[in-house]
Design a protein around this motif. Structure first.
Motif, PDB file in Angstrom:
ATOM      1  N   ASP A   1       3.280   3.566   3.784  1.00 53.45           N
ATOM      2  CA  ASP A   1       2.676   4.120   4.998  1.00 53.45           C
ATOM      3  C   ASP A   1       3.433   4.580   6.042  1.00 53.45           C
ATOM      4  OD1 ASP A   1       0.190   4.639   3.782  1.00 53.45           O
ATOM      5  OD2 ASP A   1      -0.801   3.094   4.697  1.00 53.45           O
ATOM      6  N   LEU A   2       4.455   3.620   6.391  1.00 53.37           N
ATOM      7  CA  LEU A   2       4.969   3.655   7.796  1.00 53.37           C
ATOM      8  C   LEU A   2       6.298   4.244   7.802  1.00 53.37           C
ATOM      9  CD1 LEU A   2       4.797  -0.331   8.668  1.00 53.37           C
ATOM     10  CD2 LEU A   2       3.387   1.544   9.201  1.00 53.37           C
ATOM     11  N   ASN A   3       6.723   5.198   6.520  1.00 49.94           N
ATOM     12  CA  ASN A   3       8.035   5.851   6.893  1.00 49.94           C
ATOM     13  C   ASN A   3       7.699   6.962   5.737  1.00 49.94           C
ATOM     14  OD1 ASN A   3       9.103   5.020   4.029  1.00 49.94           O
ATOM     15  ND2 ASN A   3       9.332   3.208   5.090  1.00 49.94           N
ATOM     16  N   ASP A   4       9.021   7.974   5.919  1.00 50.59           N
ATOM     17  CA  ASP A   4       8.672   9.178   4.987  1.00 50.59           C
ATOM     18  C   ASP A   4       9.887   9.309   4.085  1.00 50.59           C
ATOM     19  OD1 ASP A   4      10.842   9.421   6.821  1.00 50.59           O
ATOM     20  OD2 ASP A   4      10.160  11.420   7.521  1.00 50.59           O
ATOM     21  N   ASN A   5      10.334   8.003   3.633  1.00 52.16           N
ATOM     22  CA  ASN A   5      11.327   8.090   2.523  1.00 52.16           C
ATOM     23  C   ASN A   5      10.516   7.617   1.259  1.00 52.16           C
ATOM     24  OD1 ASN A   5      13.618   8.372   4.195  1.00 52.16           O
ATOM     25  ND2 ASN A   5      13.788   6.063   4.928  1.00 52.16           N
ATOM     26  N   VAL A   6      11.365   8.070   0.443  1.00 47.18           N
ATOM     27  CA  VAL A   6      10.679   7.615  -1.052  1.00 47.18           C
ATOM     28  C   VAL A   6      10.971   6.045  -1.404  1.00 47.18           C
ATOM     29  CG1 VAL A   6      11.492   8.041  -3.745  1.00 47.18           C
ATOM     30  CG2 VAL A   6      11.021   9.915  -1.937  1.00 47.18           C
ATOM     31  N   ALA A   7      10.070   5.517  -1.966  1.00 38.77           N
ATOM     32  CA  ALA A   7      10.130   4.170  -2.379  1.00 38.77           C
ATOM     33  C   ALA A   7       9.877   4.191  -3.976  1.00 38.77           C
ATOM     34  CB  ALA A   7       9.273   3.265  -1.813  1.00 38.77           C
TER      35      ALA A   7
ATOM     36  N   ARG B   1      10.549  12.956   2.885  1.00 35.45           N
ATOM     37  CA  ARG B   1      12.003  13.625   2.352  1.00 35.45           C
ATOM     38  C   ARG B   1      12.263  13.161   1.135  1.00 35.45           C
ATOM     39  NH1 ARG B   1      13.368  11.123   7.376  1.00 35.45           N
ATOM     40  NH2 ARG B   1      14.732   9.591   6.178  1.00 35.45           N
ATOM     41  N   ASP B   2      13.221  13.947   0.129  1.00 36.57           N
ATOM     42  CA  ASP B   2      13.524  13.505  -1.166  1.00 36.57           C
ATOM     43  C   ASP B   2      12.428  13.174  -2.152  1.00 36.57           C
ATOM     44  OD1 ASP B   2      15.749  12.961  -2.771  1.00 36.57           O
ATOM     45  OD2 ASP B   2      15.349  10.855  -2.656  1.00 36.57           O
ATOM     46  N   ILE B   3      11.477  14.064  -2.221  1.00 35.67           N
ATOM     47  CA  ILE B   3      10.408  13.843  -3.131  1.00 35.67           C
ATOM     48  C   ILE B   3      10.147  15.151  -3.875  1.00 35.67           C
ATOM     49  CG2 ILE B   3       8.526  14.584  -1.671  1.00 35.67           C
ATOM     50  CD1 ILE B   3       8.081  11.826  -4.309  1.00 35.67           C
ATOM     51  N   PRO B   4      10.448  14.958  -5.256  1.00 30.07           N
ATOM     52  CA  PRO B   4      10.489  16.484  -5.975  1.00 30.07           C
ATOM     53  C   PRO B   4       8.936  16.858  -5.855  1.00 30.07           C
ATOM     54  CG  PRO B   4      11.402  14.734  -7.226  1.00 30.07           C
ATOM     55  CD  PRO B   4      10.851  13.983  -6.044  1.00 30.07           C
ATOM     56  N   LEU B   5       8.668  18.238  -5.429  1.00 31.07           N
ATOM     57  CA  LEU B   5       7.449  18.724  -5.511  1.00 31.07           C
ATOM     58  C   LEU B   5       6.856  19.178  -6.968  1.00 31.07           C
ATOM     59  CD1 LEU B   5       7.889  21.346  -2.665  1.00 31.07           C
ATOM     60  CD2 LEU B   5       6.964  18.949  -2.504  1.00 31.07           C
ATOM     61  N   GLU B   6       7.656  19.343  -8.014  1.00 31.00           N
ATOM     62  CA  GLU B   6       7.442  19.785  -9.131  1.00 31.00           C
ATOM     63  C   GLU B   6       8.103  18.365  -9.958  1.00 31.00           C
ATOM     64  OE1 GLU B   6       5.308  21.716 -10.544  1.00 31.00           O
ATOM     65  OE2 GLU B   6       4.953  22.689  -8.480  1.00 31.00           O
ATOM     66  N   TRP B   7       7.285  17.833 -11.224  1.00 29.91           N
ATOM     67  CA  TRP B   7       7.749  16.879 -11.854  1.00 29.91           C
ATOM     68  C   TRP B   7       7.613  17.235 -13.342  1.00 29.91           C
ATOM     69  CZ3 TRP B   7      10.529  13.213 -10.466  1.00 29.91           C
ATOM     70  CH2 TRP B   7      10.646  11.731 -11.021  1.00 29.91           C
TER      71      TRP B   7
ATOM     72  N   ILE C   1       0.834  -1.189   0.085  1.00 25.84           N
ATOM     73  CA  ILE C   1       0.003   0.083   0.130  1.00 25.84           C
ATOM     74  C   ILE C   1       0.870   1.116  -0.045  1.00 25.84           C
ATOM     75  CG2 ILE C   1      -1.761   1.065   1.074  1.00 25.84           C
ATOM     76  CD1 ILE C   1      -2.866  -1.121   2.575  1.00 25.84           C
ATOM     77  N   VAL C   2       0.894   1.979  -1.042  1.00 20.77           N
ATOM     78  CA  VAL C   2       1.649   3.258  -1.234  1.00 20.77           C
ATOM     79  C   VAL C   2       0.913   4.445  -1.691  1.00 20.77           C
ATOM     80  CG1 VAL C   2       3.502   1.696  -2.197  1.00 20.77           C
ATOM     81  CG2 VAL C   2       2.099   2.814  -3.706  1.00 20.77           C
ATOM     82  N   SER C   3       1.607   5.626  -1.305  1.00 23.00           N
ATOM     83  CA  SER C   3       1.091   7.105  -1.884  1.00 23.00           C
ATOM     84  C   SER C   3       1.856   7.298  -3.157  1.00 23.00           C
ATOM     85  CB  SER C   3       1.119   7.897  -0.786  1.00 23.00           C
ATOM     86  OG  SER C   3       0.506   7.693   0.343  1.00 23.00           O
ATOM     87  N   PRO C   4       0.952   7.263  -4.366  1.00 21.29           N
ATOM     88  CA  PRO C   4       1.762   7.473  -5.746  1.00 21.29           C
ATOM     89  C   PRO C   4       2.061   9.015  -6.033  1.00 21.29           C
ATOM     90  CG  PRO C   4      -0.329   7.039  -5.900  1.00 21.29           C
ATOM     91  CD  PRO C   4      -0.096   7.094  -4.626  1.00 21.29           C
TER      92      PRO C   4
END
Length: 409
Positions: free
Chosen positions: A258-264, A300-306, A238-241
């Motif tokens: 869900d359980l951490n704030d790192n990028v997968a 953390r480490d997620i580009p806000l703009e793509w 289960i992920v947030s895309p």
């Protein structure tokens, strides 16, 4: 029996279509055509007409396809790219109009040196053909068919200006070939996965919603097998895309668990049973419903703009699509091997100093596990100087490899 009387003669439609076909096939940004040559080709193709009739047809076609009024005046909103049929002197006329020379800008154009304004320039055609050749999951026959169709959108002269197409055969040059990787599941499944992911990312006015899926890997029988939980059941992710990136012929989902704030990062072609109905509620007969996505600001480490730039930076920092948190890494590199560094990191490296006559020190930003693989792959020309923990990890990996290779078979 009296023959049925023909009320209308529609031959003029065929002649107009033939004129358009001749203009599209025979002319381009480098090649024009005269009225006499059009007349010759029309006669050859069984659509003969007089020179006066041809001139009338050309005027009708240009009036319908070009943004010009009867008096020759052209609105300042239009440029040469807005014209479909371009006669001699059009560029000069538009330039005069832009300079405010009303008399010169409103002159009637002569129907000489005509050319069709093709949908794609030759440079654009070459870029599209090159992109097709680089696709790894399409075999040579399909690439050939796509490129043949693409050429119908240009003139017959295009092969003369293409480094990829044979001028004699009109096919992909025999001196060129590309790599085909037959390693993906059904393309329909991939497209369906992409469609659901795209809708989940855009859902709720852009705030998005979570998705769930099984993640698979290939076995010795070349079959996709889902990963298992400890209890032996298929594991559900289960992920947030957030974003999708195309890398090395594969689609990857940039997301967060869900359980951490790192990028997968997950390969989309290895997903199955994908759904956005993940939250079970206690009414309406246990109906499954969607759940809002985790906000980007919590990660953390997620580009806000793509876009191309941010995706390219993300790819270099997550080499080979390793996920983790990128950090600054100092490298020792052979001074003759900067091309190797540039091939993987583009311009995203910083020169620090000359160590000696052979070696330089540079700095890049990358996920440590990705750098571990890259540095070992390029170990003849690259050495990690820091962080110290990364050096230790590489040393331990080398020692494990040495022990493994020293075992007798």
């Amino acid at each position: 029996m009296e023959s049925k009387r023909v009320v209308h003669d529609f031959d003029f439609i065929g002649r107009i279509l033939e004129i358009l076909r001749i203009l599209q096939e025979e002319t381009d940004e480098h090649t024009t055509i005269s009225q006499s040559e059009i007349l010759r080709l029309m006669k050859k193709h069984d659509y003969p007409c007089s020179a006066r009739t041809l001139a009338d047809y050309l005027k009708v076609i240009m009036k319908e396809l070009n943004p010009e009024d009867e008096d020759g005046y052209v609105d300042k909103r239009y440029t040469v790219s807005d014209y479909r049929i371009i006669p001699k002197g059009l560029e000069e006329k538009l330039h005069a109009r832009d300079l405010g020379l009303v008399h010169e800008g409103s002159k009637k154009l002569q129907l000489r040196d005509l050319r069709y304004n093709q949908l794609f320039s030759f440079d654009e055609m070459n870029q599209i053909v090159e992109a097709i050749l680089f696709v790894k999951n399409i075999d040579s026959a399909k690439k050939e068919a796509l490129i043949q169709k693409l050429q119908t959108l240009s003139s017959v002269n295009y092969p003369k200006y293409s480094p990829f197409i044979s001028e004699t055969t009109g096919k992909i040059s025999n001196s060129l070939t590309s790599v085909f990787e037959d390693s993906r599941i059904d393309e329909v499944v991939v497209r369906n996965n992409l469609e659901l992911i795209r809708n989940a990312i855009k859902a709720n006015n852009g705030s998005g919603k979570k998705i769930a899926f099984n993640f698979n890997g290939y076995d010795e029988n070349k079959k996709l097998i889902p990963r298992k939980n400890r209890d032996g059941n298929d594991k559900v992710y289960i992920v947030s895309p957030y974003h999708v990136i195309l890398y090395n012929g594969k689609y990857y989902l940039i997301c967060a668990m869900d359980l951490n704030d790192n990028v997968a990062i997950y390969r989309i072609d290895l997903m199955s049973n994908i759904t956005d109905k993940i939250k079970q509620i206690k009414f309406d007969n246990q109906k499954m419903t969607c759940e809002p996505r985790k906000p980007k600001r919590q990660l953390r480490d997620i580009p806000l703009e793509w876009n191309d730039e941010s995706a390219s930076a993300f790819q270099t920092e997550h080499l080979y699509m390793f996920y983790g948190e990128p950090c600054k890494i100092r490298l020792k590199i052979d001074r003759d091997r900067y091309t190797l560094l540039h091939d993987y990191f583009g311009n995203r490296y910083e020169f620090k100093n000359h160590i000696d006559e052979q070696w330089d020190e540079v700095e890049v930003k990358c996920v440590p596990k990705a750098m571990e693989s890259w540095a070992m792959q390029c170990s003849d020309y690259v050495e990690v100087l820091g962080p110290e923990q990364l050096r230790k990890d590489i040393i331990e990996k080398c020692q494990r490899l040495l022990r493994g290779y020293n075992r007798s078979l």
